[in-house]
Structures are given as C-alpha cells and as structure tokens.
Design a protein around this motif. Sequence first.
Motif, PDB file in Angstrom:
ATOM      1  N   ARG A  68       0.838  -1.202   0.000  1.00  0.00           N
ATOM      2  CA  ARG A  68       0.000   0.000   0.000  1.00  0.00           C
ATOM      3  C   ARG A  68       0.874   1.255   0.000  1.00  0.00           C
ATOM      4  N   ILE A  69       1.936   1.230   0.771  1.00  0.00           N
ATOM      5  CA  ILE A  69       2.858   2.365   0.831  1.00  0.00           C
ATOM      6  C   ILE A  69       3.515   2.602  -0.527  1.00  0.00           C
ATOM      7  N   ASN A  70       3.982   1.534  -1.150  1.00  0.00           N
ATOM      8  CA  ASN A  70       4.629   1.664  -2.451  1.00  0.00           C
ATOM      9  C   ASN A  70       3.670   2.141  -3.534  1.00  0.00           C
ATOM     10  N   LYS A  71       2.392   1.788  -3.379  1.00  0.00           N
ATOM     11  CA  LYS A  71       1.404   2.155  -4.387  1.00  0.00           C
ATOM     12  C   LYS A  71       0.980   3.603  -4.284  1.00  0.00           C
ATOM     13  N   TRP A  72       0.796   4.091  -3.038  1.00  0.00           N
ATOM     14  CA  TRP A  72       0.210   5.418  -2.839  1.00  0.00           C
ATOM     15  C   TRP A  72       1.185   6.454  -2.320  1.00  0.00           C
ATOM     16  N   PHE A  73       2.124   6.055  -1.489  1.00  0.00           N
ATOM     17  CA  PHE A  73       2.942   7.037  -0.785  1.00  0.00           C
ATOM     18  C   PHE A  73       4.243   7.318  -1.558  1.00  0.00           C
ATOM     19  N   VAL A  74       4.122   8.076  -2.639  1.00  0.00           N
ATOM     20  CA  VAL A  74       5.291   8.322  -3.486  1.00  0.00           C
ATOM     21  C   VAL A  74       5.582   9.797  -3.668  1.00  0.00           C
ATOM     22  N   VAL A  75       4.952  10.661  -2.884  1.00  0.00           N
ATOM     23  CA  VAL A  75       5.127  12.101  -3.061  1.00  0.00           C
ATOM     24  C   VAL A  75       6.566  12.519  -2.823  1.00  0.00           C
ATOM     25  N   GLU A  76       7.170  12.027  -1.728  1.00  0.00           N
ATOM     26  CA  GLU A  76       8.530  12.444  -1.381  1.00  0.00           C
ATOM     27  C   GLU A  76       9.515  12.106  -2.496  1.00  0.00           C
ATOM     28  N   ARG A  77       9.411  10.880  -3.047  1.00  0.00           N
ATOM     29  CA  ARG A  77      10.343  10.484  -4.082  1.00  0.00           C
ATOM     30  C   ARG A  77      10.168  11.332  -5.343  1.00  0.00           C
TER      31      ARG A  77
END
Length: 488
Positions: free
Chosen positions: A469-478
Amino acid sequence: MEGDNNSNERLLVKREVEEEEKLRDKLWKETKKMWVVAAPAIFTRFSTFGINVISQAFIGHIGATELAGYALVDTVILRFANGILLGMASALETLCGQAYGAKQYSNLGIYLQRSWLVLLMCTFCLIPVFVFAAPILKLLGQEDSIANMAGIIAHWLIPVIFAFILSFTCQMFLQAQSKNIIISYLALFSLTVHIFLSWLLTVKFKYGISGAMISTILAYWLPNVGQIIFVTCGGCKDTWNGFSWLAFKDLLPIIKLSLSSGVMLCLELWYNTVLILLTGNLENAEVAIDALSICININGWEMMISLGFLAAASVRVSNELGRGSSKAAKFSVIYIVATSFTIGLVLFTFFFFLRGRLAYIFTDNEEVADAVAELSPLLACSILLNSVQPVLSGVAVGAGWQSIVAYVNIACYYFVGIPIGVVLGYVYDMQVKGVWIGMLFGTFVQTIVLVIITLRTDWDKQVLIAQNRINKWFVVERSQENGQDQPA
C-alpha cells in the motif's frame, strides 16, 4: 559432573532473569507508546462526548418532550451523520499511521486535504436528512410531538456536521504522529465554555432549546479553530507542507477506502440507533426513550475509554506495520486489548451495583429513574463487551481490514442481534429489555468473531500488504526529490 550441572542451572537462571528483564522493558516501552496516544484520546473523547451529555442534562430540565426530542436527534439523526463521517475519516487513520511508520512524512498533509474534500462532498449529501428530520422520524413510527421537537433541534445541528469534518480528520492526522495532546487542551477549553454558556443561556436567561443549541454549536467549532492553527502554523513541520493541488488528484483510491471504512463504523454506531427506534414503538415510549437514552449516555462515557484504546490500537498497529515489524504489531494488539478489558471489568462491577442512581443527573422523573435501575444489569454487560470490541475495530483500522469487518458487522448486528431483539421485545413482550438483550447478543457474537480473526492473522503477511500500500500510494517524497510535482 556436579559442577557442570550447577553451572548449567546458573546459566538457565541467568537466561530466565534476562528474559524477564527484556519482557519488563518491552512492556514498559509499549505502555509508554500506548498511553502517549490513548490518554489524550480518552480525555478528548470524554470532553467531546461531554458536550452532548451537558446539552442533554440542561435540556432534560427544560421538559420531558424536549429531552426525548434531543435524545432522538442525538442517537438517530446525529449518530447517522457521525457514523458516516467518522467512518469515512478512519481511512485517513490507516493511511497516515502506515505512512508515518514508513517515514513518508510529507504524504500525511496530502491525505489530510484529500480527506477534507471527500468528507465535504459527503456532508452536503447529509443536509436533507437534518432538514426533513421530523417527517423522517414520523415515518419511522415516532410520536408526533417528539418528532416535531426533534425536527427543530435537527435544524440547529446542521453546523455541527460540518464541524465533524475538521474535528475527525485533524484528530486522526495528529494521532498518527502521537501529537494529540493539543486536542485534549482544546477539548477541555471547549467543554468549560459549553458548561458556562449552557447555564447562562438556559438557566439564567431562559432561552430554552435555542440557548442550549447555540452553546452546543460553539462547543463543537471552538476546538477546530485551534486544531487548524496548530496544524498549519508550525505544529506539524514535517507532515504539513501547505495546501497543494495534489489533494485534488487520485481521489478514487481514497474514496474507495473511505467508503469501506464508513460502512464498517456506520454499522457499529447505528446499532444503538436501531435500539432507540425500536424503543420508540413500544408502550410508554417517552419514558422508555428517556431511560434508554440515559443508559446509552452512561455507556457512552465508558465507550470513550474504549475509543481511546481504539485510537491507540490503530496508531500502534499501523505504525508498526508501516515500519515493517510484525512481532511489535502483534504484541501491541495483545497488550492494548488486555489493558482495556481489565478497565472494563472494573467498571462492569461498579455499574452493576450502582443501579439507577446516576439517572438523577439527567432527570427529576422518578419513573424514568426506576426504568434506568431495571436496565442497569444490561448496561453493565454492555460496558464489559465495549471494553474489547472497539479495540479490535481499532486493530482493523490500523491494518486496513475495514471491508472484512463491515461484513462481520452486517452478519452479527443486523442478521443476529436485531432480529433476536425484535422477537424478545415484541413477540415475548419483554419490551426494552428484550430489545437490548438481543442487541447485546449481536455484539457478543461480533466480538467473538473479531477475536478469532485477530488470533488467526498472519502478521508477516500484513506487513507485506502495508508495504504494498505504501509503495502504491505514498510516493510524493520520491517525486519531489526528482524535482517533479507528481500526485501520490
């Protein structure tokens, strides 16, 4: 040989001592982490719930019809809206908790703003329910005089449902970071103001329902002002980077998780609503509703403790899953459930023997107080069950199991509890006692099912699900590190 045996025994004793010390250290660390979230959450929920209790206490001394009308709005109309909005906001609890555990800090602010948008759209859809509250309650079989009074009160409470948007989302945003102590201070300030204004407007100046509702609206909005100032003005430097157009992008995944979260919590919060509605169709409805609403309010006070542990379970589980520690997540679940159950057992004993004496806080009517005394054993049983069931729901929120628990709630509450309550209350003429016994049985079955699900959970697998779930949605920082303003 004897020397070897002695040395082996000393080694075993040493290992046992070391293991005991490790366990004590582990318990102490978990205790601190749990109470950092649970203590402010419990106090905040006590204060917030106190707003309704204080309003009901002052309205109860205005008149029996006014009390019954407020009880209907509070436990039917307002709970209906509260269930939807709180449930949908709990999606933010899952996302923020796991993102914070994975140290994806900048995503929390984006998800907070997305949750605002989703809840705002939902709130506009709820307004007609408050506008047409009186005819809706009449269609549900409530007495005309009580329904008409409830309709007047419902119109006053429309600003409150908009207050829920900021209240629920900011609380979950701050809880995920263990920064919810500020919410406690704001809640205490709001409660103090509400007590004073309620006395001033209803007792001193005799403004009646209007005075009580004005004070209630202000009590709900005052903490929101403080929370927004804290979040946007430096209190969350790592997780709030200002308003962003990213909040308007990729809303569909948030909406889907919000809907499943909404269904899960709605079905729980509406359960007592059904209890009130069924009671409204029994004999001597006004006394029955007044007595039951008092019991539900007392039960609600204890429920605030359980909801504090729900918040702690959600934050601890989501943080540990986001961090990738399955053992820590499992240990947190066991420890928090055990702590909440112990407190519930003490309160069960207390309320079982207290009987109906607390009823006089809410009413001067002896008939209502006697009815409360008869319901006290059921109240005590509700308190005991509520010490476990909400905490397991918090585990579900932290792990993202909302859709699974929604099916469990439908089966246990609406296919088991309510039918049994209807049969006992109406067919066997046990009245409100029969209805409540049926509802308690549904809650008991649901608790057993959640315990089984939790015990059989593969926590290593839950870590993998959280990471996906983190890899799918939480990509703002990168994306931002590459100089791009991409959506999460």
